[in-house]
Design an enzyme around this catalytic site. Structure first.
Site, PDB file in Angstrom:
ATOM      1  N   PHE A 127      40.508  38.421  40.558  1.00  0.00           N
ATOM      2  CA  PHE A 127      41.899  38.831  40.775  1.00  0.00           C
ATOM      3  C   PHE A 127      42.738  38.053  39.757  1.00  0.00           C
ATOM      4  O   PHE A 127      42.585  36.841  39.630  1.00  0.00           O
ATOM      5  CB  PHE A 127      42.307  38.478  42.210  1.00  0.00           C
ATOM      6  CG  PHE A 127      43.668  38.963  42.596  1.00  0.00           C
ATOM      7  CD1 PHE A 127      43.865  40.264  43.033  1.00  0.00           C
ATOM      8  CD2 PHE A 127      44.763  38.122  42.510  1.00  0.00           C
ATOM      9  CE1 PHE A 127      45.128  40.706  43.394  1.00  0.00           C
ATOM     10  CE2 PHE A 127      46.025  38.563  42.865  1.00  0.00           C
ATOM     11  CZ  PHE A 127      46.207  39.861  43.307  1.00  0.00           C
ATOM     12  N   ASP A 196      37.475  32.335  46.863  1.00  0.00           N
ATOM     13  CA  ASP A 196      38.625  33.119  47.309  1.00  0.00           C
ATOM     14  C   ASP A 196      38.102  34.220  48.222  1.00  0.00           C
ATOM     15  O   ASP A 196      37.364  35.108  47.773  1.00  0.00           O
ATOM     16  CB  ASP A 196      39.377  33.706  46.110  1.00  0.00           C
ATOM     17  CG  ASP A 196      40.714  34.301  46.530  1.00  0.00           C
ATOM     18  OD1 ASP A 196      40.785  34.872  47.641  1.00  0.00           O
ATOM     19  OD2 ASP A 196      41.687  34.207  45.752  1.00  0.00           O
ATOM     20  N   TYR A 221      47.814  38.304  54.759  1.00  0.00           N
ATOM     21  CA  TYR A 221      48.594  39.544  54.973  1.00  0.00           C
ATOM     22  C   TYR A 221      47.772  40.800  54.718  1.00  0.00           C
ATOM     23  O   TYR A 221      48.280  41.902  54.840  1.00  0.00           O
ATOM     24  CB  TYR A 221      49.850  39.561  54.081  1.00  0.00           C
ATOM     25  CG  TYR A 221      49.588  39.238  52.620  1.00  0.00           C
ATOM     26  CD1 TYR A 221      49.063  40.188  51.761  1.00  0.00           C
ATOM     27  CD2 TYR A 221      49.876  37.977  52.109  1.00  0.00           C
ATOM     28  CE1 TYR A 221      48.808  39.891  50.443  1.00  0.00           C
ATOM     29  CE2 TYR A 221      49.616  37.662  50.792  1.00  0.00           C
ATOM     30  CZ  TYR A 221      49.083  38.626  49.957  1.00  0.00           C
ATOM     31  OH  TYR A 221      48.817  38.322  48.653  1.00  0.00           O
ATOM     32  N   LYS A 222      46.491  40.614  54.348  1.00  0.00           N
ATOM     33  CA  LYS A 222      45.634  41.776  54.088  1.00  0.00           C
ATOM     34  C   LYS A 222      44.973  42.177  55.407  1.00  0.00           C
ATOM     35  O   LYS A 222      45.666  42.507  56.355  1.00  0.00           O
ATOM     36  CB  LYS A 222      44.662  41.428  52.973  1.00  0.00           C
ATOM     37  CG  LYS A 222      45.423  41.170  51.666  1.00  0.00           C
ATOM     38  CD  LYS A 222      44.569  40.728  50.497  1.00  0.00           C
ATOM     39  CE  LYS A 222      45.461  40.592  49.268  1.00  0.00           C
ATOM     40  NZ  LYS A 222      44.754  40.003  48.126  1.00  0.00           N
ATOM     41  N   ARG A 369      42.044  53.024  45.362  1.00  0.00           N
ATOM     42  CA  ARG A 369      41.390  52.173  46.358  1.00  0.00           C
ATOM     43  C   ARG A 369      41.792  52.616  47.764  1.00  0.00           C
ATOM     44  O   ARG A 369      42.979  52.742  48.067  1.00  0.00           O
ATOM     45  CB  ARG A 369      41.823  50.705  46.212  1.00  0.00           C
ATOM     46  CG  ARG A 369      41.491  50.057  44.899  1.00  0.00           C
ATOM     47  CD  ARG A 369      41.697  48.549  44.981  1.00  0.00           C
ATOM     48  NE  ARG A 369      42.943  48.157  45.652  1.00  0.00           N
ATOM     49  CZ  ARG A 369      43.256  46.919  45.976  1.00  0.00           C
ATOM     50  NH1 ARG A 369      42.421  45.928  45.718  1.00  0.00           N
ATOM     51  NH2 ARG A 369      44.407  46.643  46.559  1.00  0.00           N
TER      52      ARG A 369
END
Ligand SMILES: *Cc1c(COP(=O)(O)O)cnc(C)c1O
Length: 395
Positions: A127, A196, A221-222, A369
């Protein structure tokens, strides 16, 4: 073809042991939300909990809430609530700051712990934010930053490797890497690993303690559903805590913040990862959102995530013309809870899907996605998403 897919979706939804969880979320009628990997849906009880924090704790009790509502200790209290989902014993997880900031703190701390070694291996597919931070950490500390594809990690490790920065799930392809074998390979040469787990927290039953992970970070928050910009978590294995020299030495990480001493002395445990005043509103929204995980069996979550993503891939293969859409996510079990599909004009397509009530996202240049959050995504959602994509591609 659609009718047999419809039958499969209906049957799978009818026997889904997590189907009842959807009622605990506020998802607008008619919306097919396949983006819980970017922003988890709102749990129905969270607005009232946040209202209480604002009206009563802040509005009525004002500054007293730092004590009476235990605001000051909330980062570690909420960290301990998250810990079981990460496979961590208490006292090793703190919720504070963003993932990017925590990557910075942990990379510098890990490099300091690994001195005199100076090589920092960074997942070449990372990322971007993690990679940007790693590059700056390299300039700041003098570490040499070497990009390595996760599949080539074993060959790249050497006795000069200080630290490895690894992503558990590739945010573009959804590929899941083997945390145990990568960690063991790094440890075999005496290197440390910062994982991560932003895309695997709330997806798999993580086993950070059992695997012997050194450090980990992740967004809340995912899939965890903590709300937009909810603070991230850091995991520091207990064995590292007494030695951890993290670079952002704010008063929040001091042994006795309210002594107002002129000399910094780090807190004894995981609190030393803290920097400044916690962002209480976001943190306590996350705290409330975590209630839904209390009664959840992570094995069921994982099983449904694999089944949902597998079913969506079947739908894509049956309904979408292969010359226009290619699934890039693996069919094997080494995947997270997202499916990436290569399509031309992905950005435009995502916008048109939203107009039809199907929310997915995309990553440049051409990856659509779709994320599958087992607590509220149904097999019917997966089918509808694929059907609407097929309709738009055939127009
Ligand atoms: C989502 C995500 C981030 C986000 O970082 P923020 O600081 O919260 O913006 C970082 N790393 C990975 C791997 C992610 O998936």
């Amino acid at each position: 073809m659609t009718s047999s897919l419809e039958q499969r979706a209906a049957e799978a939804d009818a026997i889904d042991p997590l189907a009842h969880m959807r009622r605990r979320f506020l998802i607008p009628d008619g919306l097919t939300y396949l983006d819980g990997n970017s922003l988890g849906a709102l749990a129905a009880h969270v607005p009232a909990a946040v209202q209480d924090v604002v009206r009563r704790q802040w509005g009525e009790h004002l500054i007293g809430s730092w004590q009476t509502s235990s605001w000051w200790s909330a980062p570690t209290r909420v960290g301990d609530r998250l810990a079981p989902l990460l496979g961590a014993a208490p006292g090793q997880v703190v919720v504070a700051d963003s993932t990017s900031v925590n990557v910075f703190k942990l990379l510098v701390a890990a490099l300091r712990a690994a001195a005199p070694r100076t090589e920092l291996l960074v997942d070449a597919t990372t990322f971007p934010s993690d990679g940007y931070v790693a590059q700056s950490v390299g300039r700041m500390t003098g570490a040499s930053v070497v990009p390595v594809h996760p599949d080539d990690l074993a060959g790249a490790l050497s006795r000069g490797t200080a630290v490895v920065l690894a992503n558990h799930v590739d945010y573009r392809t959804g590929r899941l890497y083997d945390m145990a074998s990568h960690t063991a390979a790094a440890h075999a040469v005496g290197a440390l690993v910062v994982w991560d787990v932003s895309h695997s927290a709330g997806v798999l039953a993580l086993k950070l303690d059992r695997i012997g992970v050194d450090f980990a970070v992740g967004a809340t928050y995912k899939f965890l559903g903590g709300g937009p910009g909810a603070p991230a978590f850091s995991y520091v294995a207990s064995r590292w805590q007494p030695r951890l020299d993290q670079p952002l030495t704010g008063w929040g990480g001091a042994a006795d913040p309210f002594a107002m001493s002129g000399q910094f002395e780090a807190a004894a445990g995981i609190d030393r990862m803290r920097v400044g005043t916690p962002d209480i509103l976001s943190l306590l929204a996350l705290d409330a959102a975590l209630d839904v995980w209390d009664d959840v069996d992570m094995a069921q979550v994982r099983a449904k995530g694999l089944a949902l993503t597998g079913f969506f891939m079947d739908c894509v293969r049956e309904l979408l013309p292969p010359e226009l859409a290619e699934v890039v996510t693996t069919r094997g079990d080494d995947r997270g809870h997202q499916v990436s599909v290569r399509v031309a004009a992905a950005a435009t397509l995502v916008g048109r899907l939203a107009e039809r009530g199907v929310v997915v996202d995309w990553r440049p240049p051409d990856l659509l996605r779709a994320g599958f959050a087992p607590l509220y995504t149904s097999y019917g959602d997966a089918l509808r998403g694929a059907q609407v994509i097929a309709d738009l591609l055939s127009e």
